[in-house]
Design an enzyme around this catalytic site. Structure first.
Site, PDB file in Angstrom:
ATOM      1  CG  HIS A  27      -4.977   1.429 -15.368  1.00 30.73           C
ATOM      2  ND1 HIS A  27      -3.683   1.379 -14.892  1.00 30.73           N
ATOM      3  CD2 HIS A  27      -5.090   2.620 -16.025  1.00 30.73           C
ATOM      4  CE1 HIS A  27      -3.045   2.468 -15.258  1.00 30.73           C
ATOM      5  NE2 HIS A  27      -3.873   3.247 -15.939  1.00 30.73           N
ATOM      6  CB  THR A  36       6.875   8.459 -10.333  1.00 24.21           C
ATOM      7  OG1 THR A  36       6.538   7.694  -9.170  1.00 24.21           O
ATOM      8  CG2 THR A  36       7.586   9.732  -9.915  1.00 24.21           C
ATOM      9  CB  CYS A  96      -0.051  -0.326 -15.789  1.00 20.98           C
ATOM     10  SG  CYS A  96      -0.371   0.377 -14.149  1.00 20.98           S
ATOM     11  CG  HIS A 106      -0.133   5.325  -6.240  1.00 21.55           C
ATOM     12  ND1 HIS A 106      -0.065   5.617  -7.583  1.00 21.55           N
ATOM     13  CD2 HIS A 106       0.864   6.048  -5.657  1.00 21.55           C
ATOM     14  CE1 HIS A 106       0.926   6.458  -7.808  1.00 21.55           C
ATOM     15  NE2 HIS A 106       1.499   6.759  -6.645  1.00 21.55           N
ATOM     16  CG  HIS A 124       2.098   7.691  -1.406  1.00 28.35           C
ATOM     17  ND1 HIS A 124       3.370   7.207  -1.657  1.00 28.35           N
ATOM     18  CD2 HIS A 124       1.669   8.219  -2.582  1.00 28.35           C
ATOM     19  CE1 HIS A 124       3.700   7.446  -2.927  1.00 28.35           C
ATOM     20  NE2 HIS A 124       2.687   8.068  -3.504  1.00 28.35           N
ATOM     21  CG  HIS A 127      -2.605   1.579 -11.198  1.00 28.53           C
ATOM     22  ND1 HIS A 127      -2.906   0.460 -11.951  1.00 28.53           N
ATOM     23  CD2 HIS A 127      -3.356   1.486 -10.080  1.00 28.53           C
ATOM     24  CE1 HIS A 127      -3.810  -0.273 -11.318  1.00 28.53           C
ATOM     25  NE2 HIS A 127      -4.096   0.324 -10.178  1.00 28.53           N
TER      26      HIS A 127
HETATM   27  P1  DGP Z   1       4.133   8.441  -6.924  1.00 26.62           P
HETATM   28  O1  DGP Z   1       5.416   9.182  -7.040  1.00 26.62           O
HETATM   29  O2  DGP Z   1       3.096   9.137  -6.053  1.00 26.62           O
HETATM   30  O3  DGP Z   1       3.593   8.046  -8.277  1.00 26.62           O
HETATM   31  O4  DGP Z   1       4.478   7.113  -6.114  1.00 26.62           O
HETATM   32  C1  DGP Z   1       4.909   5.936  -6.688  1.00 26.62           C
HETATM   33  C2  DGP Z   1       5.495   5.115  -5.588  1.00 26.62           C
HETATM   34  O5  DGP Z   1       5.576   3.775  -6.038  1.00 26.62           O
HETATM   35  C3  DGP Z   1       6.912   5.507  -5.164  1.00 26.62           C
HETATM   36  O6  DGP Z   1       6.885   5.895  -3.794  1.00 26.62           O
HETATM   37  C4  DGP Z   1       7.748   4.256  -5.350  1.00 26.62           C
HETATM   38  C5  DGP Z   1       6.718   3.177  -5.501  1.00 26.62           C
HETATM   39  N1  DGP Z   1       7.063   2.115  -6.423  1.00 26.62           N
HETATM   40  C6  DGP Z   1       7.425   2.251  -7.723  1.00 26.62           C
HETATM   41  N2  DGP Z   1       7.630   1.051  -8.272  1.00 26.62           N
HETATM   42  C7  DGP Z   1       7.379   0.136  -7.308  1.00 26.62           C
HETATM   43  C8  DGP Z   1       7.421  -1.288  -7.269  1.00 26.62           C
HETATM   44  O7  DGP Z   1       7.721  -1.982  -8.242  1.00 26.62           O
HETATM   45  N3  DGP Z   1       7.115  -1.874  -6.085  1.00 26.62           N
HETATM   46  C9  DGP Z   1       6.762  -1.153  -4.973  1.00 26.62           C
HETATM   47  N4  DGP Z   1       6.472  -1.839  -3.868  1.00 26.62           N
HETATM   48  N5  DGP Z   1       6.704   0.182  -4.972  1.00 26.62           N
HETATM   49  C10 DGP Z   1       7.017   0.819  -6.128  1.00 26.62           C
END
Ligand code: DGP
Length: 113
Positions: free
Chosen positions: A46, A94, A4, A99, A101, A97
């Protein structure tokens, strides 16, 4: 959880630009910002998505929302901002886990696409 990406970020195994951290959660800048301010707030433990929130983990989610308000103030988002959590396939999640925004620094549109 193994494999993850956000668990690895929480553990410090993958670098991130942190804006807030405590024992329960972490806030860091999104790699692919959709606005001048785009920060993700995650629980360190998680949880797959909002769909997995229940009585066993609701306390950390409440805590995360107080952290969201603090981070938004610290970032100067005094004109408003949006908090989004995408859930599952149709929700365009995507990273599986939980989160939230924090998106701000520009006018939002509604309805979301
Ligand atoms: P979602 O599509 O809602 O699951 O958002 C996932 C977000 O995570 C997307 O806006 C890009 C961000 N993201 C993916 N991988 C990484 C990473 O390795 N580092 C950071 N800082 N953000 C990431």
């Amino acid at each position: 959880m193994a494999d993850c990406i956000f668990c690895k970020i929480a553990a410090g195994e993958i670098p991130s630009t942190k804006v807030y951290e405590d024992d329960l959660c972490l806030a860091f800048r999104d790699l692919n910002p959709q606005a001048p301010t785009h920060i993700l707030v995650i629980p360190k433990d998680h949880i797959q998505s909002v769909d997995e929130i229940d009585a066993s983990n609701e306390a950390v989610v409440g805590h995360i929302f107080s952290v969201i308000a603090k981070v938004a103030k610290d970032e100067g988002l005094d004109k408003g901002y949006r908090v989004v959590s995408n859930i599952g396939e149709q929700g365009q999640q995507t990273v599986p886990h939980l989160h939230f925004h924090i998106i701000g620094g520009r006018d939002m549109t509604w309805p979301p696409g």
